[in-house]
Write a protein that holds these residues in place. Structure first.
Motif, short mmCIF file in Angstrom:
data_model
loop_
_atom_site.label_atom_id
_atom_site.label_comp_id
_atom_site.label_asym_id
_atom_site.label_seq_id
_atom_site.Cartn_x
_atom_site.Cartn_y
_atom_site.Cartn_z
N PRO A 3 52.89 38.16 37.78
CA PRO A 3 52.78 39.63 37.73
C PRO A 3 51.50 40.11 37.05
CG PRO A 3 54.51 38.87 36.26
CD PRO A 3 54.09 37.68 37.07
N THR A 4 50.97 39.32 36.13
CA THR A 4 49.72 39.70 35.47
C THR A 4 48.58 39.68 36.47
OG1 THR A 4 50.56 38.76 33.41
CG2 THR A 4 48.20 39.23 33.53
N LEU A 5 48.53 38.64 37.29
CA LEU A 5 47.49 38.55 38.32
C LEU A 5 47.64 39.67 39.34
CD1 LEU A 5 45.15 37.13 39.72
CD2 LEU A 5 46.79 35.50 40.70
N MET A 6 48.85 39.92 39.79
CA MET A 6 49.08 40.99 40.78
C MET A 6 48.67 42.35 40.21
SD MET A 6 50.39 39.68 43.66
CE MET A 6 51.63 40.71 44.47
N ARG A 7 49.02 42.58 38.95
CA ARG A 7 48.65 43.86 38.33
C ARG A 7 47.14 43.99 38.21
NH1 ARG A 7 47.23 44.60 33.29
NH2 ARG A 7 48.21 42.66 32.54
N MET A 8 46.48 42.91 37.78
CA MET A 8 45.03 42.98 37.61
C MET A 8 44.31 43.18 38.95
SD MET A 8 43.93 40.24 34.69
CE MET A 8 44.44 40.35 32.98
N ALA A 15 34.88 47.82 56.26
CA ALA A 15 35.71 48.94 55.79
C ALA A 15 36.75 48.37 54.85
CB ALA A 15 36.38 49.65 56.97
N ARG A 16 37.14 49.17 53.87
CA ARG A 16 38.05 48.66 52.84
C ARG A 16 39.50 48.95 53.20
NH1 ARG A 16 39.05 48.39 47.25
NH2 ARG A 16 37.53 47.09 46.11
N PRO A 17 40.35 47.92 53.26
CA PRO A 17 41.78 48.19 53.45
C PRO A 17 42.36 48.84 52.21
CG PRO A 17 41.42 45.88 52.97
CD PRO A 17 40.06 46.49 53.12
N SER A 18 43.45 49.56 52.40
CA SER A 18 44.10 50.22 51.26
C SER A 18 45.28 49.43 50.73
CB SER A 18 44.58 51.62 51.68
OG SER A 18 45.47 51.53 52.79
N ALA A 59 38.21 41.92 44.30
CA ALA A 59 37.58 43.24 44.41
C ALA A 59 36.21 43.14 45.07
CB ALA A 59 37.47 43.88 43.03
N ARG A 60 35.41 42.16 44.65
CA ARG A 60 34.08 41.98 45.24
C ARG A 60 34.20 41.64 46.73
NH1 ARG A 60 30.03 40.78 41.35
NH2 ARG A 60 30.46 42.14 39.56
N ALA A 61 35.21 40.85 47.08
CA ALA A 61 35.41 40.48 48.48
C ALA A 61 35.73 41.70 49.34
CB ALA A 61 36.54 39.45 48.58
N ARG A 105 41.88 46.25 39.22
CA ARG A 105 40.45 45.98 39.28
C ARG A 105 39.89 46.08 40.71
NH1 ARG A 105 38.23 43.52 34.40
NH2 ARG A 105 39.88 43.43 32.83
N ALA A 106 40.78 45.97 41.72
CA ALA A 106 40.31 46.11 43.11
C ALA A 106 40.63 47.48 43.68
CB ALA A 106 40.94 45.03 43.99
N GLY A 107 41.47 48.23 43.00
CA GLY A 107 41.78 49.59 43.45
C GLY A 107 42.51 49.64 44.77
#
Length: 372
Positions: A305-310, A290-293, A282-284, A314-316
């Motif tokens: 899947p836990t990492l992918m979900r987080m 500009a932020r990619p979607s 997220a910080r990166a 957390r990065a939106g």
């Protein structure tokens, strides 16, 4: 069909060498060929772990540890045997392979700091591989970039750009590789590549789990899903200066360690380390112009899947595995070094001011000819 092979062993030490065939001129991807994950023997994995420990103690000071030569020979012979078996199983004649892109095993990497140049060491004997396979071998991909003042990493962005071209993606999409370390590639509207290591990925989680129960990883993110994120500790971890530093920037596998979770239970530690990786991504994204979607994810971390979900939470951003867009998530890094080998043979550059921080676009790699 002329194939180029790529080989990659990541810093997570998952016991595999990734092998992939690519039909490419180093600019475009014409076809994806066969690929495999070839397991190492346990003995080689143990040797590599010992080598990494000695590399950290060495830290580029004084003579190299003697174990480097032992590990380099063992690694090269194992990967050469894996290549020969792969070709036989795939029905590809060595004469139909233009070159092998042999990354080798990174045992220590240090980016430049202040006025001090960086340093990097990958184990891999290109001449020995060329001899054992009968195929020209391109290797030592990082040294030229480091010698020119670059970070020596990441090198994948030019290949990520070629992958994005295969799906017609624009600045709305970025590529995230979740290996031992996480690296991000984004291409702006003008076509300039922006890339850097975002922070840790699987390495601290794997080490944490291995330390506690001997397992190689948090399979399916189960421990991270069971645990509770220590948000107070996470907030402290997120003050690390690396996360706020401008890019280009790169990390060694041990830049962030499992000790970040010391004192927590096994599941809570796994959850907290997983959340830290997600927050670092997220910080990166926040540092880009500009932020990619959307993030397309390759590497072993996409299987968690836990990492992918987080990351999504957390990065939106929309987080999708490589397979969702027709790529092969386990093969991307190996494919990358096939692509880079083709670029080396074509005399093309592959590291840039906005990817590794090198002063100007830079060529690299060494070529070992099969004929000696």
């Amino acid at each position: 069909m002329p194939w180029t092979l790529g080989l990659m062993t990541g810093t997570v030490l998952d016991g595999n060498v990734d092998i992939a065939a690519l039909d490419t001129d180093g600019t475009r991807i014409h076809a994806f060929g066969p690929w495999t994950l070839a397991p190492y023997g346990v003995d080689l994995g143990d040797l590599l772990r010992r080598t990494l420990a000695e590399a950290r103690a060495w830290n580029f000071e004084g003579p190299e540890p003697a174990v480097f030569a032992e590990a380099e020979a063992a690694l090269t012979r194992a990967q050469s045997a894996a290549v020969n078996a792969f070709l036989a199983q795939s029905g590809i004649a060595p004469a139909d392979v233009t070159a092998i892109g042999f990354h080798g095993q990174t045992v220590l990497h240090r980016g430049p700091v202040g006025g001090r140049r960086g340093a990097t060491r990958q184990l891999g004997d290109g001449a020995l591989m060329a001899s054992l396979t009968g195929i020209d071998t391109v290797y030592d991909f990082r040294s030229a970039d480091v010698a020119a003042g670059g970070q020596g990493a990441p090198l994948a962005p030019v290949y990520h750009a070629a992958l994005l071209d295969t799906i017609g993606a624009g600045p709305d999409s970025a590529v995230l590789n979740l290996g031992g370390v996480a690296n991000l590639t984004w291409r702006d509207g003008a076509g300039t590549l922006h890339a850097f290591d975002t922070g840790p990925a699987n390495a601290p989680i794997n080490d944490w789990v291995h330390r506690h129960n001997g397992a190689a990883m948090d399979v399916d993110g189960a421990l991270g899903a069971q645990g509770r994120v220590d948000e107070e500790r996470l907030a402290r971890l997120l003050t690390h200066p690396y996360l706020a530093a401008p890019y280009p920037k790169s990390l060694d596998r041990f830049g962030f360690e499992a000790s970040m979770a010391d004192g927590l239970s096994l599941p809570d530690g796994a959850a907290t380390l997983t959340a830290f990786t997600a927050c670092a991504v997220a910080r990166a994204l926040d540092r880009l112009p500009a932020r990619p979607s959307r993030i397309v994810v390759s590497g072993g971390g996409r299987r968690n899947p836990t990492l992918m979900r987080m990351i999504g939470e957390r990065a939106g951003v929309d987080v999708v595995p490589a397979e969702a867009v027709g790529w092969r998530g386990d093969a991307v890094e190996a494919e990358c070094f096939a692509f880079l080998a083709a670029r080396v043979l074509a005399g093309e550059t592959y590291s840039y001011p906005t990817t590794t921080g090198v002063p100007q676009p830079t060529r690299g790699g060494r070529v070992a000819r099969a004929g000696g």
